[in-house]
Design a protein around this motif. Structure first.
Motif, PDB file in Angstrom:
ATOM      1  N   UNK A  40       0.835  -1.204   0.000  1.00 11.88           N
ATOM      2  CA  UNK A  40       0.000   0.000   0.000  1.00 11.88           C
ATOM      3  C   UNK A  40       0.873   1.259   0.000  1.00 11.88           C
ATOM      4  N   UNK A  41       1.823   1.325   0.933  1.00 18.90           N
ATOM      5  CA  UNK A  41       2.662   2.525   1.014  1.00 18.90           C
ATOM      6  C   UNK A  41       3.772   2.506  -0.030  1.00 18.90           C
ATOM      7  N   UNK A  42       4.244   1.319  -0.408  1.00 16.95           N
ATOM      8  CA  UNK A  42       5.301   1.223  -1.424  1.00 16.95           C
ATOM      9  C   UNK A  42       4.795   1.706  -2.775  1.00 16.95           C
ATOM     10  N   UNK A  43       3.676   1.156  -3.224  1.00 13.21           N
ATOM     11  CA  UNK A  43       3.100   1.594  -4.497  1.00 13.21           C
ATOM     12  C   UNK A  43       2.612   3.038  -4.398  1.00 13.21           C
ATOM     13  N   UNK A  44       2.088   3.400  -3.233  1.00 13.26           N
ATOM     14  CA  UNK A  44       1.668   4.783  -3.047  1.00 13.26           C
ATOM     15  C   UNK A  44       2.819   5.745  -3.250  1.00 13.26           C
ATOM     16  N   UNK A  45       3.976   5.386  -2.720  1.00 20.39           N
ATOM     17  CA  UNK A  45       5.174   6.221  -2.880  1.00 20.39           C
ATOM     18  C   UNK A  45       5.582   6.310  -4.343  1.00 20.39           C
ATOM     19  N   UNK A  46       5.565   5.184  -5.049  1.00 19.98           N
ATOM     20  CA  UNK A  46       5.950   5.178  -6.461  1.00 19.98           C
ATOM     21  C   UNK A  46       5.020   6.061  -7.297  1.00 19.98           C
ATOM     22  N   UNK A  47       3.719   5.948  -7.047  1.00 21.52           N
ATOM     23  CA  UNK A  47       2.754   6.759  -7.796  1.00 21.52           C
ATOM     24  C   UNK A  47       2.926   8.245  -7.488  1.00 21.52           C
ATOM     25  N   UNK A  48       3.195   8.573  -6.231  1.00 15.60           N
ATOM     26  CA  UNK A  48       3.334   9.972  -5.836  1.00 15.60           C
ATOM     27  C   UNK A  48       4.612  10.608  -6.375  1.00 15.60           C
ATOM     28  N   UNK A  49       5.603   9.782  -6.660  1.00 16.09           N
ATOM     29  CA  UNK A  49       6.849  10.304  -7.221  1.00 16.09           C
ATOM     30  C   UNK A  49       6.618  10.992  -8.567  1.00 16.09           C
ATOM     31  N   UNK A  50       5.631  10.515  -9.326  1.00 15.66           N
ATOM     32  CA  UNK A  50       5.402  11.059 -10.675  1.00 15.66           C
ATOM     33  C   UNK A  50       4.952  12.521 -10.623  1.00 15.66           C
ATOM     34  N   UNK A  51       3.828  12.844  -9.941  1.00 10.70           N
ATOM     35  CA  UNK A  51       3.437  14.261  -9.894  1.00 10.70           C
ATOM     36  C   UNK A  51       4.430  15.117  -9.123  1.00 10.70           C
ATOM     37  N   UNK A  52       5.104  14.513  -8.134  1.00 16.46           N
ATOM     38  CA  UNK A  52       6.104  15.258  -7.375  1.00 16.46           C
ATOM     39  C   UNK A  52       7.250  15.697  -8.287  1.00 16.46           C
ATOM     40  N   UNK A  53       7.686  14.793  -9.170  1.00 21.56           N
ATOM     41  CA  UNK A  53       8.769  15.122 -10.104  1.00 21.56           C
ATOM     42  C   UNK A  53       8.311  16.103 -11.168  1.00 21.56           C
ATOM     43  N   UNK A  54       7.099  15.885 -11.696  1.00 18.67           N
ATOM     44  CA  UNK A  54       6.582  16.768 -12.738  1.00 18.67           C
ATOM     45  C   UNK A  54       6.417  18.204 -12.240  1.00 18.67           C
ATOM     46  N   UNK A  55       6.084  18.351 -10.953  1.00 19.65           N
ATOM     47  CA  UNK A  55       5.906  19.688 -10.357  1.00 19.65           C
ATOM     48  C   UNK A  55       7.210  20.271  -9.822  1.00 19.65           C
ATOM     49  N   UNK A  56       8.315  19.521  -9.976  1.00 16.25           N
ATOM     50  CA  UNK A  56       9.639  19.963  -9.500  1.00 16.25           C
ATOM     51  C   UNK A  56       9.602  20.297  -7.999  1.00 16.25           C
ATOM     52  N   UNK A  57       8.886  19.464  -7.247  1.00 19.38           N
ATOM     53  CA  UNK A  57       8.711  19.751  -5.824  1.00 19.38           C
ATOM     54  C   UNK A  57       9.943  19.420  -4.990  1.00 19.38           C
ATOM     55  N   UNK A  58      10.841  18.591  -5.517  1.00 20.79           N
ATOM     56  CA  UNK A  58      12.040  18.258  -4.740  1.00 20.79           C
ATOM     57  C   UNK A  58      12.913  19.487  -4.500  1.00 20.79           C
ATOM     58  N   UNK A  59      12.761  20.507  -5.336  1.00 20.48           N
ATOM     59  CA  UNK A  59      13.505  21.745  -5.146  1.00 20.48           C
ATOM     60  C   UNK A  59      12.981  22.548  -3.953  1.00 20.48           C
ATOM     61  N   UNK A  60      11.759  22.196  -3.487  1.00 19.39           N
ATOM     62  CA  UNK A  60      11.124  22.964  -2.416  1.00 19.39           C
ATOM     63  C   UNK A  60      11.265  22.296  -1.046  1.00 19.39           C
ATOM     64  N   UNK A 216      -4.873  -5.240  -7.614  1.00 15.28           N
ATOM     65  CA  UNK A 216      -5.522  -4.835  -6.360  1.00 15.28           C
ATOM     66  C   UNK A 216      -4.553  -4.048  -5.478  1.00 15.28           C
ATOM     67  N   UNK A 217      -3.318  -4.520  -5.389  1.00 12.44           N
ATOM     68  CA  UNK A 217      -2.321  -3.836  -4.566  1.00 12.44           C
ATOM     69  C   UNK A 217      -1.935  -2.489  -5.165  1.00 12.44           C
ATOM     70  N   UNK A 218      -1.851  -2.440  -6.499  1.00 14.89           N
ATOM     71  CA  UNK A 218      -1.546  -1.165  -7.163  1.00 14.89           C
ATOM     72  C   UNK A 218      -2.682  -0.172  -6.946  1.00 14.89           C
ATOM     73  N   UNK A 219      -3.914  -0.669  -7.020  1.00 11.18           N
ATOM     74  CA  UNK A 219      -5.065   0.190  -6.752  1.00 11.18           C
ATOM     75  C   UNK A 219      -5.077   0.680  -5.318  1.00 11.18           C
ATOM     76  N   UNK A 220      -4.681  -0.196  -4.403  1.00  9.61           N
ATOM     77  CA  UNK A 220      -4.598   0.184  -2.990  1.00  9.61           C
ATOM     78  C   UNK A 220      -3.602   1.322  -2.806  1.00  9.61           C
ATOM     79  N   UNK A 221      -2.456   1.216  -3.478  1.00  5.37           N
ATOM     80  CA  UNK A 221      -1.443   2.260  -3.363  1.00  5.37           C
ATOM     81  C   UNK A 221      -1.853   3.553  -4.040  1.00  5.37           C
ATOM     82  N   UNK A 222      -2.440   3.430  -5.238  1.00  5.22           N
ATOM     83  CA  UNK A 222      -2.809   4.620  -6.005  1.00  5.22           C
ATOM     84  C   UNK A 222      -3.966   5.374  -5.362  1.00  5.22           C
ATOM     85  N   UNK A 223      -5.018   4.649  -4.977  1.00  2.92           N
ATOM     86  CA  UNK A 223      -6.227   5.300  -4.478  1.00  2.92           C
ATOM     87  C   UNK A 223      -6.186   5.538  -2.970  1.00  2.92           C
TER      88      UNK A 223
END
Length: 290
Positions: A40-60, A216-223
């Motif tokens: 749940x948290x592993x896939x959640x982290x992977x999915x969240x990395x995408x918008x985080x990178x696209x928004x250049x949030x690591x600079x903040x 199911x696990x990917x959905x758990x992480x994403x949603x």
């Protein structure tokens, strides 16, 4: 004149509704509960990395909020681990009720720390909500064996750690121009590290049985972990802590409904009455004089 629904409150409601589907996806994953918590948290982290990178949030990134986010990950990991072990001692019913005692802890913190005015109606709604959960889930009144008391202790740890997690999450996302995804990445990544380490130490297998389990696990992480907690964390500082805790009780109530709808759970009038009691308690707790 009363006010009930604002955008922040609606956001917490939406997050709770999304999380309520967690039980469905965990059941469909066909893996050990602790492993489902890890993915749940592993896939959640992977999915969240995408918008985080696209928004250049690591600079903040900032050191202080990053450390608080690590604390969020720690207490969320304790919450998930304690709850899953609690189930083994006292069953899912009592474990769920004990874990959701967070509503009382957040009410107390809200009143003492944030000077929130609870009001008579809200105070009445708290035990009413727990009564509703009891009616929904039920529990066997087991003999007070050492194992049973251990389970109760783990349930209390679950409630405490979940409360601290919510309060720390509130701190991380307070203030202006807080990155929406960055600290969720930090939180879920650290949480996955802790749960994964525990799973390795106790010999749990990380094997995913088939593609349907993976979905199911990917959905758990994403949603449940990605989308829901991004929404909740964004609005959490804008909602009274006491009321946020009460709204989140919607999650176990709706989980019961999905169990009936998707898995043909046998239930009677008492269970449905319990759902109505929880919803009524949440409504009571939300009403505030304008």
């Amino acid at each position: 004149m009363t006010t009930f629904v604002s955008r922040p409150i609606a956001g917490i409601f939406l997050g709770a509704i999304i999380i309520s589907f967690s039980s469905v996806m965990v059941a469909l994953s066909h893996v050990n509960p602790l492993i489902s918590a890890f993915y749940r948290v592993f896939f959640g982290c992977l999915f969240l990395l995408v918008p985080c990178s696209l928004n250049h949030e690591f600079k903040q990134i900032g050191l202080k909020p990053c450390l608080v986010a690590v604390g969020c990950g720690l207490f969320f990991a304790v919450d998930l681990i304690a709850w899953h072990f609690c189930i083994g001692y006292v069953g899912p019913g009592l474990a769920t009720i004990l874990g959701n005692l967070q509503v009382f802890i957040l009410a107390l913190v809200g009143a003492c720390l944030f000077k929130e005015k609870l009001g008579t109606t809200y105070i009445i709604s708290l035990p009413l909500a727990i009564l509703g959960l009891y009616m929904i889930i039920g529990m066997d009144m087991a003999v007070l064996t050492p194992e049973y008391l251990t389970g109760v202790g783990l349930g209390i740890i679950t409630a405490l750690s979940y409360s601290i997690f919510l309060l720390l999450m509130r701190i991380v996302h307070s203030g202006d121009d807080v990155p929406m995804f960055l600290y969720q990445v930090v939180m879920t990544g650290f949480c996955a590290l802790i749960i994964g380490t525990i799973a390795v130490c106790i010999g749990r297998s990380f094997a995913i049985p088939d593609l349907s389990s993976l979905a199911a696990l990917a959905g758990l992480g994403l949603l449940s972990q990605g989308l829901a907690w991004v929404i909740i964390s964004h609005y959490l500082p804008r909602v009274a802590a006491s009321r946020a805790g009460l709204i989140l009780l919607l999650q176990p109530a709706l989980s019961f409904v999905w169990d009936v709808v998707f898995f043909d759970r046998l239930t009677g009038m008492m269970g449905w009455l319990g759902v109505c009691v929880v919803l009524a308690a949440i409504y009571m707790g939300m009403i505030r004089k304008a």
